[in-house]
Enzyme design. Structure first.
Site, PDB file in Angstrom:
ATOM      1  N   ASP A 111       0.909  -1.387  -0.032  1.00  0.00           N
ATOM      2  CA  ASP A 111       0.046   0.062  -0.066  1.00  0.00           C
ATOM      3  C   ASP A 111       0.780   1.273  -0.016  1.00  0.00           C
ATOM      4  O   ASP A 111       2.068   1.157   0.068  1.00  0.00           O
ATOM      5  CB  ASP A 111      -1.027  -0.069   1.177  1.00  0.00           C
ATOM      6  CG  ASP A 111      -2.214   0.584   0.644  1.00  0.00           C
ATOM      7  OD1 ASP A 111      -2.124   1.454  -0.189  1.00  0.00           O
ATOM      8  OD2 ASP A 111      -3.480   0.605   1.205  1.00  0.00           O
TER       9      ASP A 111
HETATM   10  C1  BGC Z   1      -5.341   2.809   0.187  1.00  0.00           C
HETATM   11  C2  BGC Z   1      -5.298   2.076  -1.162  1.00  0.00           C
HETATM   12  C3  BGC Z   1      -5.344   2.983  -2.520  1.00  0.00           C
HETATM   13  C4  BGC Z   1      -3.860   3.499  -2.406  1.00  0.00           C
HETATM   14  C5  BGC Z   1      -3.576   4.429  -3.614  1.00  0.00           C
HETATM   15  C6  BGC Z   1      -4.083   3.759   0.102  1.00  0.00           C
HETATM   16  O1  BGC Z   1      -3.925   4.861   0.773  1.00  0.00           O
HETATM   17  O2  BGC Z   1      -5.195   2.051   1.396  1.00  0.00           O
HETATM   18  O3  BGC Z   1      -6.768   1.384  -0.863  1.00  0.00           O
HETATM   19  O4  BGC Z   1      -5.390   2.046  -3.506  1.00  0.00           O
HETATM   20  O5  BGC Z   1      -3.799   4.439  -1.148  1.00  0.00           O
HETATM   21  O6  BGC Z   1      -4.303   5.359  -3.838  1.00  0.00           O
END
Ligand code: BGC
Length: 751
Positions: A295
Site C-alpha cells: 500500500d
Molecule cells: C489506500 C489504497 C489505495 C492507495 C492508492 C492507500 O492509501 O489504502 O486502498 O489503493 O492508497 O491510492
C-alpha cells in the site's frame, strides 16, 4: 488447537485453493519467452524500476488522498519514466497525458510500456453509489454490470488497472472504509468480490475496455482494534481463514490480477513484512499468481512500525515477504540494487517479482499494443455516456433501503402536499459521492432538492431549509426549519454524515448523526409533523431519539451523482424500494464490532424480554441490532407459504428450497427470500449464516414461487466443524424480508 478446528482449517484450505478456476495470468509460451528475453537484458536498476509505482504527476487528478511523499513535476516524472525507473503510474486521468507518459516509457532503453492504474472504486467520471450501497441491492449481476460500465469509462480515460474491489469483510462500523466494501456477510462478500472482478476485467483482459482488478487489502485490514484506521489486527488463524480470506479467494478465482497488502499489522507483524501471509498463504496455499503491491508508502512505514532499522532494511523485509511492487516510497529504486549487490536479497527474488509485473503487462496486451485504451476519440465517445448514467441511476435506486414506514406514510403523493425539505444535505451536491470519487465532478451531481422538484406536479410545493450545517449549528437555523415544518404537511429530513466522515482514515468513535443535526431533528419532531428521514452515510449508524423514531426512514448511503433522482423515485413510488441492509444498524456504537452471524451464547436474552437479568446483553442495549443485516421493507406486504425443503440432500448436489410468496397489498413489490444454514451440533459453536437468497417480483394479490439454490460447496462450508458424526445434520431457516418464517432439519447423505 483441537481436532475440530484443525479439520475446519484443512477444509477451508481446500476451498481457498485456486488451481481449478484460476484465470490470471495465462501467459502463453510465446509471452513467457518474451518475458525471459527481456529479463535477460535488464539491469538491476531497470528491474527495480519495474517494481516501483508512483502517483501520476504527469496527469494528476485532484482526488489524491494520501500524504505527500516524493512529489514530482510532470517533467521530472517523465524523466524518471524515460530512465526506466517507473513500472506503473497511478491516479492520473485523461488520454492526452497518458500518451505522453507512454511515449516516454517507450523511449526508455528497453521500451517497456507503463501500466496505468487508479482508485476507480465506484465510478470514474460518472460517480456510482459507494460499493456498500451497491451491495444493498444483493444482486451480483447488477454489480457486475456496474463494474463493466465503470471499466468502459475508466479505460476510455486512459486506465488499465483499478485498485478495486475492496473485499475486506466489515464488521466494525467505526472503521471508515466500510463504505468501500460489501458489508458484514461472508457470502455477499464472496459473490460480489467475484462479480466485481468479472465486471472490471470483462471476458478478455487484452480488450481496450478491460480494467485489471485488485482484490484488497490482503488481509484482515477491516478488523483493526477499536475500528481505528491503520491500527493493529489481532485475530485467530481460524477466523482469518474462515472469514477474511474467502472473499479474496473468490476474487482470485474470478481472475483478479493484483492485490494490495494491508497497511496494518496482523497478530503483531506488519503485513508488508509478513512472509507467512504474503507468501505461504497467498502464494503457496491460495495459488495467487498475480502482482502483490504494497500500500501507499507502506514499505517505508515498516520503520515507523519498529520492525525495520532503516529504509534499506524496510525494502529488504518487504521484497522478502512477497511485496512485488513498492508504492510511492521509491524504496525499491533506491535500495534494491545495493541490497542485491551486497547479497542481502537474491537476484532470483527480484526476478520472480519482475516476471509477475511483466506478465501482468503481457496479460493486458501492453507489449503488443502499448497505446491500448489511449485513444482520444474513444475518450470523447465513452466518457459520460447516457447509458452509464442510466445504470448509475438504477444502481442508486436499488441501493436505497426502507427501514421504517409507519402508517404507510410513503410513498408520498406527487400533488397537493406541502413538502418541507430540511437538513444540511437537502440542496447539497458536494457530499453525494462519498469517499473515493476519483474523477467524478460535483457539478454533475443531482441534489435531493433537484430530484424531488423534477417529480412534483407543482415544483413550488417544495420548500428547502438547511436548519444546520453538517457539524455546526446555523444562527436561527432551527427556528426557520421549525416554522417551515409547521407550515408543511410532511417533513423530509436530509441528514447524516459528510463524505469526509467515512472512507480511508475516517474512523469514528461514535457512529451517530452529529449533534447539531440531532438537535434539529428533535426540534422538528416536537412539531408533531410526520418526518421522513433521508439518511446519508458511509457505514451503518447508531440512530438516536427523533431520528430513530421518525415516521419513515430511508437508508440512502452515498448514492453518487444520481442521488436526487433515485431518492425522488423511491419517495414518490416511481420505483419500489428493494434494497436490504448489507450491514446491521446497531442500537449503540458500543455494540461494535457486530455482525448477525455470531456463535450462540449459553445465556441468550429472550426476544420477549431482551433485558431480563442474568442474560447476555449490555446493561443499556439488547443483544441484537436495531436493524439487522438483510432488513428492508417494501411499500406492499408479503406472506410466505408452502415452503418445500428436502429432508435429505446428497453431499455433492445443490440444495433447492422453494417457497410461495404472496403479495397481500395493493402495490407491486419485490420480496427478498433468504436461507440461512448451520450445522446442528458442532465442535465449535455452530454459526448460522446466509447460504442463499433470491428476489421475487410479485404483483398485488398474486403469488410467485421463489427458488433458492444453495450450491454444494456452500453446504460444505457450513459443515466444516461438526462434532462426531453430526456432520450430517443441518438446520435450515427461511426468511422473508429479514424475518424468520420457517425452519427445518436437513440430513446430508453420501449416496
Ligand atoms: C489506500 C489504497 C489505495 C492507495 C492508492 C492507500 O492509501 O489504502 O486502498 O489503493 O492508497 O491510492
Amino acid at each position: 488447537m483441537d481436532d475440530g478446528l484443525l479439520d475446519r482449517r484443512m477444509l477451508l484450505t481446500a476451498t481457498l485453493g485456486l488451481a481449478a478456476g484460476m484465470t490470471f495470468p495465462a501467459a502463453a509460451r510465446t509471452a513467457s519467452e518474451r518475458i525471459d528475453a527481456l529479463l535477460a537484458r535488464m539491469t538491476i536498476e531497470e528491474k527495480a524500476g519495474q517494481l516501483s509505482c508512483f502517483n501520476d504527476d504527469v496527469r494528476p487528478v485532484d482526488a489524491v488522498f494520501n500524504p505527500v511523499v516524493n512529489p514530482r513535476s510532470a517533467a521530472a516524472m517523465l524523466a524518471e519514466v524515460r530512465a526506466g525507473r517507473v513500472g506503473m503510474l497511478f491516479n492520473g486521468y485523461g488520454v492526452a497525458g497518458a500518451r505522453k507518459a507512454q511515449e516516454a516509457a517507450l523511449a526508455s532503453r528497453l521500451g517497456i510500456p507503463l501500466v496505468f492504474a487508479a482508485d476507480v472504486i465506484h465510478g470514474c467520471r460518472t460517480t456510482f453509489p459507494i460499493p456498500l450501497a451497491e451491495a444493498a441491492a444483493f444482486d451480483p449481476d447488477l454489480s457486475e454490470r456496474a463494474c463493466r460500465a465503470i471499466a468502459r469509462e475508466a479505460s476510455a480515460a486512459g486506465l488499465h488497472w483499478t485498485f478495486a474491489p475492496v473485499v475486506d469483510i466489515a464488521r466494525d462500523q467505526r472503521w471508515g472504509r466500510v463504505a468501500e466494501g460489501a458489508g458484514e456477510d461472508l457470502l455477499l462478500n464472496r459473490l460480489l468480490a467475484a462479480a466485481r472482478v468479472r465486471g472490471f476485467q470483462g471476458d478478455d483482459l487484452r480488450a481496450n475496455d478491460a480494467l485489471l482488478a485488485t482484490a484488497k487489502h490482503f488481509a484482515g485490514y477491516s478488523a483493526v482494534t477499536g475500528g481505528m484506521e491503520y491500527g493493529a489486527v489481532d485475530m485467530s488463524e481460524a477466523t482469518l481463514r474462515e472469514l477474511f480470506l474467502p472473499p479474496f479467494a473468490a476474487a482470485f478465482k474470478a481472475g483478479a490480477g493484483a492485490t494490495i497488502a494491508s497497511f496494518t499489522t496482523l497478530n503483531g507483524i506488519p503485513v508488508t513484512a509478513n512472509h507467512w501471509l504474503l507468501t505461504r498463504v497467498l502464494r503457496e496455499e491460495m495459488g495467487f499468481t498475480g502482482v502483490c503491491v504494497s500500500d501507499y508508502d507502506a514499505d517505508r512505514e515498516l520503520v515507523a512500525h519498529g520492525v525495520a532499522e532503516n529504509e534499506a532494511d524496510a525494502a529488504k523485509l518487504a521484497i522478502t515477504a512477497g511485496i512485488d511492487m513498492s508504492m510511492q516510497s521509491g524504496l525499491y529504486n533506491r535500495h534494491l540494487p545495493a541490497l542485491v549487490a551486497a547479497g542481502r536479497v537474491p537476484m532470483s527474488m527480484i526476478d520472480r517479482s519482475v516476471r509477475r509485473v511483466l506478465a501482468l503487462k503481457e496479460a493486458l496486451g501492453l507489449f503488443d499494443n502499448p497505446f491500448r485504451s489511449l485513444d482520444v476519440r474513444v475518450e470523447r465517445r465513452a466518457v459520460k455516456r447516457e447509458a452509464t448514467q442510466k445504470l448509475a441511476r438504477d444502481v442508486a435506486t436499488r441501493a436505497i433501503v426502507l427501514l421504517r414506514n409507519d402508517g404507510d406514510l410513503l410513498p408520498l403523493p406527487r400533488r397537493d402536499t406541502r413538502i418541507a425539505l430540511i437538513g444540511p444535505f437537502a440542496a447539497d451536491r458536494a457530499n453525494t459521492g462519498g469517499p473515493w470519487t476519483f474523477a467524478g465532478r460535483t457539478q454533475d451531481a443531482i441534489s435531493i432538492e433537484a430530484g424531488i422538484r423534477a417529480l412534483l406536479a407543482d415544483p413550488d410545493a417544495l420548500t428547502v431549509e438547511p436548519g444546520c450545517a453538517i457539524e455546526a449549528a446555523i444562527p436561527g437555523g432551527i427556528e426557520r426549519a421549525v416554522a417551515l415544518a409547521r407550515a408543511s404537511d410532511v417533513v423530509l429530513l436530509a441528514i447524516g454524515e459528510s463524505a469526509a466522515m467515512s472512507g480511508e482514515a475516517n474512523s469514528r468513535v461514535s457512529i451517530t448523526v452529529p449533534a447539531p443535526q440531532q438537535a434539529l431533528a428533535e426540534a422538528l419532531a416536537a412539531t408533531g409533523k410526520p418526518i421522513v428521514v433521508l439518511l446519508r452515510h458511509g457505514r451503518a449508524l447508531a440512530l438516536e431519539g427523533a431520528i430513530r423514531d421518525a415516521s419513515a426512514l430511508l437508508a440512502t448511503w452515498f448514492l453518487g451523482e444520481q442521488t436526487g433522482t433515485a431518492i425522488a423515485d423511491i419517495l414518490f413510488g416511481v420505483c419500489e424500494p428493494t434494497g436490504r441492509l448489507p450491514v446491521s444498524f446497531p442500537f449503540s456504537t458500543g455494540q461494535q464490532p457486530w455482525s448477525y452471524d455470531r456463535p450462540a451464547t449459553g445465556r441468550p436474552a429472550p426476544a420477549s424480554q431482551p433485558m431480563e437479568g442474568g442474560r447476555s446483553h449490555w446493561r443499556d442495549a439488547p443483544d441484537r441490532a436495531l436493524y439487522a443485516f438483510g432488513s428492508g421493507l417494501s411499500y406492499t406486504r408479503f406472506t410466505l407459504s408452502n415452503v418445500k425443503a428436502p429432508a435429505e440432500v446428497l453431499h455433492d448436489q445443490p440444495l433447492v428450497i422453494q417457497a410461495e410468496v404472496t403479495n397481500t397489498g395493493t402495490r407491486p413489490g419485490t420480496a427478498f427470500v433468504r436461507t440461512d444454514l448451520h450445522i446442528r451440533i458442532g465442535e465449535a459453536s455452530p454459526i448460522r449464516r446466509m447460504a442463499g437468497f433470491t428476489h421475487v417480483h410479485v404483483e398485488p394479490k398474486k403469488s410467485v414461487i421463489a427458488n433458492v439454490l444453495i450450491p454444494s460447496d456452500r453446504i460444505h462450508y457450513t459443515i466444516s466443524a461438526p462434532r462426531g458424526d453430526h456432520s450430517r445434520d443441518l438446520k435450515l431457516t427461511v426468511m422473508l424480508n429479514g424475518l424468520d418464517k420457517y425452519s427445518a432439519d436437513i440430513t446430508v447423505s453420501n449416496h
